[in-house]
Enzyme design. Sequence first.
Site, mmCIF file in Angstrom:
data_model
loop_
_atom_site.group_PDB
_atom_site.id
_atom_site.type_symbol
_atom_site.label_atom_id
_atom_site.label_comp_id
_atom_site.label_asym_id
_atom_site.label_seq_id
_atom_site.Cartn_x
_atom_site.Cartn_y
_atom_site.Cartn_z
ATOM 1 N N SER A 129 0.795 -1.228 0.000
ATOM 2 C CA SER A 129 0.000 0.000 0.000
ATOM 3 C C SER A 129 0.827 1.277 0.000
ATOM 4 O O SER A 129 0.262 2.361 -0.158
ATOM 5 C CB SER A 129 -0.976 -0.001 1.178
ATOM 6 O OG SER A 129 -2.046 -0.878 0.890
ATOM 7 N N LYS B 296 0.143 3.621 -2.872
ATOM 8 C CA LYS B 296 -0.930 4.617 -2.868
ATOM 9 C C LYS B 296 -0.398 6.025 -2.609
ATOM 10 O O LYS B 296 -1.057 7.003 -2.966
ATOM 11 C CB LYS B 296 -1.999 4.218 -1.860
ATOM 12 C CG LYS B 296 -2.728 2.956 -2.319
ATOM 13 C CD LYS B 296 -3.706 2.442 -1.297
ATOM 14 C CE LYS B 296 -4.417 1.226 -1.853
ATOM 15 N NZ LYS B 296 -4.400 0.103 -0.976
ATOM 16 N N SER C 70 -7.018 3.331 2.646
ATOM 17 C CA SER C 70 -6.242 2.491 1.733
ATOM 18 C C SER C 70 -7.131 1.629 0.831
ATOM 19 O O SER C 70 -6.859 0.465 0.593
ATOM 20 C CB SER C 70 -5.274 1.609 2.531
ATOM 21 O OG SER C 70 -4.290 1.055 1.695
#
Length: 192
Positions: A61, A64, A116
Amino acid sequence: MSKRCTAAVVLMTAVLIICQIFPVKAADDENLYALSAVLMDGETGRVLYGKEAYKGRPNASTTKVMTCILALEKGSGDDYVMVSENAASQPEVKLNLKEGEQYYLEDLLYSLMLKSHNDTAVAIAEHIGGSVEGFAKMMNAKAKEIGCTNTHFVTPNGLDSADAGGIHQTTARDLALSLIHISEPTRRTPIS
């Protein structure tokens, strides 16, 4: 807070992120609980300490963050983002977007960074880059621009994937370098 202090905080955050993603005890580096780690001079980008600092690891993640950076640079918070079937079909963790819905880009960025959500990452990518593949090209160009030489993006949400350019991955060194770039947005030349 001074630039040096800010850079130190950012670098420690990078080390902690790597430790959270890879909580495996390394027996060879004096009880360092990470597969990869880096301590970098925040002003020069020089690696002061590295443990497999240049070894490719899944971005997960942290991807992101790059998605958010490009959306902020290339879009406007009041842009309407149309949700595609592809975005709506992303796996958990997700906002549960439905195909055909419209959202403000700003609202999707909150979803992206606070929760997320995988589906919002794809919706943002398709809006900014025209497609996930187009957005991945933009991500790779941005990574190269800031000096990340061992990073390759395939997805906007960090899910494991590969393409002709390689697997979706980064290194502890490149992750630390990107965090320095975020903390000093006026820096225009890559750190090597």
